[in-house]
Design an enzyme around this catalytic site. Sequence first.
Site, PDB file in Angstrom:
ATOM      1  N   ASP A   1       1.197  -4.316 -12.259  1.00 38.58           N
ATOM      2  CA  ASP A   1       0.841  -3.433 -11.156  1.00 38.58           C
ATOM      3  C   ASP A   1       1.338  -4.050  -9.839  1.00 38.58           C
ATOM      4  O   ASP A   1       2.503  -4.396  -9.725  1.00 38.58           O
ATOM      5  CB  ASP A   1      -0.680  -3.200 -11.180  1.00 38.58           C
ATOM      6  CG  ASP A   1      -1.174  -2.182 -10.175  1.00 38.58           C
ATOM      7  OD1 ASP A   1      -0.904  -0.980 -10.363  1.00 38.58           O
ATOM      8  OD2 ASP A   1      -1.809  -2.585  -9.184  1.00 38.58           O
ATOM      9  N   ARG A   2       0.495  -4.189  -8.824  1.00 35.50           N
ATOM     10  CA  ARG A   2       0.935  -4.758  -7.543  1.00 35.50           C
ATOM     11  C   ARG A   2       1.465  -6.185  -7.729  1.00 35.50           C
ATOM     12  O   ARG A   2       2.374  -6.616  -7.008  1.00 35.50           O
ATOM     13  CB  ARG A   2      -0.213  -4.768  -6.533  1.00 35.50           C
ATOM     14  CG  ARG A   2      -0.933  -3.455  -6.319  1.00 35.50           C
ATOM     15  CD  ARG A   2      -0.059  -2.388  -5.724  1.00 35.50           C
ATOM     16  NE  ARG A   2       0.346  -2.682  -4.354  1.00 35.50           N
ATOM     17  CZ  ARG A   2       1.067  -1.851  -3.595  1.00 35.50           C
ATOM     18  NH1 ARG A   2       1.497  -0.692  -4.090  1.00 35.50           N
ATOM     19  NH2 ARG A   2       1.392  -2.172  -2.365  1.00 35.50           N
TER      20      ARG A   2
ATOM     21  N   ARG B   1       5.083  -6.144  -8.231  1.00 35.06           N
ATOM     22  CA  ARG B   1       5.873  -6.053  -7.002  1.00 35.06           C
ATOM     23  C   ARG B   1       6.056  -7.444  -6.379  1.00 35.06           C
ATOM     24  O   ARG B   1       7.138  -7.773  -5.889  1.00 35.06           O
ATOM     25  CB  ARG B   1       5.193  -5.129  -6.009  1.00 35.06           C
ATOM     26  CG  ARG B   1       5.005  -3.699  -6.498  1.00 35.06           C
ATOM     27  CD  ARG B   1       5.482  -2.689  -5.492  1.00 35.06           C
ATOM     28  NE  ARG B   1       5.250  -1.334  -5.974  1.00 35.06           N
ATOM     29  CZ  ARG B   1       6.040  -0.690  -6.826  1.00 35.06           C
ATOM     30  NH1 ARG B   1       7.119  -1.281  -7.299  1.00 35.06           N
ATOM     31  NH2 ARG B   1       5.749   0.536  -7.221  1.00 35.06           N
TER      32      ARG B   1
ATOM     33  N   HIS C   1      -2.856   2.029 -18.453  1.00 37.76           N
ATOM     34  CA  HIS C   1      -2.297   1.228 -17.367  1.00 37.76           C
ATOM     35  C   HIS C   1      -2.685  -0.241 -17.425  1.00 37.76           C
ATOM     36  O   HIS C   1      -1.888  -1.125 -17.095  1.00 37.76           O
ATOM     37  CB  HIS C   1      -2.751   1.822 -16.025  1.00 37.76           C
ATOM     38  CG  HIS C   1      -2.354   1.006 -14.840  1.00 37.76           C
ATOM     39  ND1 HIS C   1      -1.039   0.787 -14.488  1.00 37.76           N
ATOM     40  CD2 HIS C   1      -3.106   0.349 -13.910  1.00 37.76           C
ATOM     41  CE1 HIS C   1      -0.980   0.038 -13.396  1.00 37.76           C
ATOM     42  NE2 HIS C   1      -2.222  -0.245 -13.026  1.00 37.76           N
TER      43      HIS C   1
END
Length: 277
Positions: free
Chosen positions: A93-94, A97, A258
């Site tokens: 997820d983040r 990034r 997810h």
Amino acid sequence: MATAVVNGIRMHYRRIGEGSPIVLLHGWPQTGYAWRHVADDLAADHTVIVPDLRGYGRSDKPAGGMDKGTMAADLSALLRELGFERIAVAGHDRGGRVAHRWALDHPAEVSRLALLDIAPKPALAQMNREDAAQSWHWWFHRQRDLPELLVGADIPAYLNFFYQSMSHNRDAITPDAVDEYVRAFSRPGALRCGFDDYRADVIDDVRDEADAAAGRKPEMPMLVLWGEQGALASSSLLSNWQRHAHDVRGQAIADSGHFLPEEAPEGVARELRAFFG
């Protein structure tokens, strides 16, 4: 559990196992606790480092620096603090990034890169109406002050909405885990930092678009994993990443939405073990 002072903040992390090093980066709305099952598995053969990212969990919650370049610099400093020169990196997820930015900004430090259930930023421009509806919280979290005001009134209800709506195995994020995350996001500054993570997309988008225009891509081998029952399962996730990196392979994780590290820890650990060696 340990704390290191890196890049001007105190970063909390867990270190277990012995062997070639791996770092596992969490996403929102979680902390390094999300990786507990996978970390314990990988620690049989690896030194596993699981930090709480800047602004999350027990790490410091500064007034700025939630852009991915700064967060990647935190991890680069942590790597040096722990005495490693290169490390395999997995981000969900983040955290994916942050991992991607680390690989671009400090390529000599990242030996292999695994990204879990996250799409490349330039692909966001291709979002259709259905994609935008599924990602409504990105735009809500970018608003100034309002998310803190509304979410702060009932943190458990807001976090539980995501744990339930974005998972396939709804029992995977146990009540104990929910309690841990609620405690984490109830700490002073935690909600602000979590939302600042999204607000920093304004900065991150500029860098990502510049990198794409210049043809900058991660050079190291890259693995993309996604939940077979998640929102990204029907997308062209793998082909999108193959346009933005040089050496990309990918695999769906069965029986997962997810939250792969908690919904399917055995499958995730198996794929990471095979990829990282």
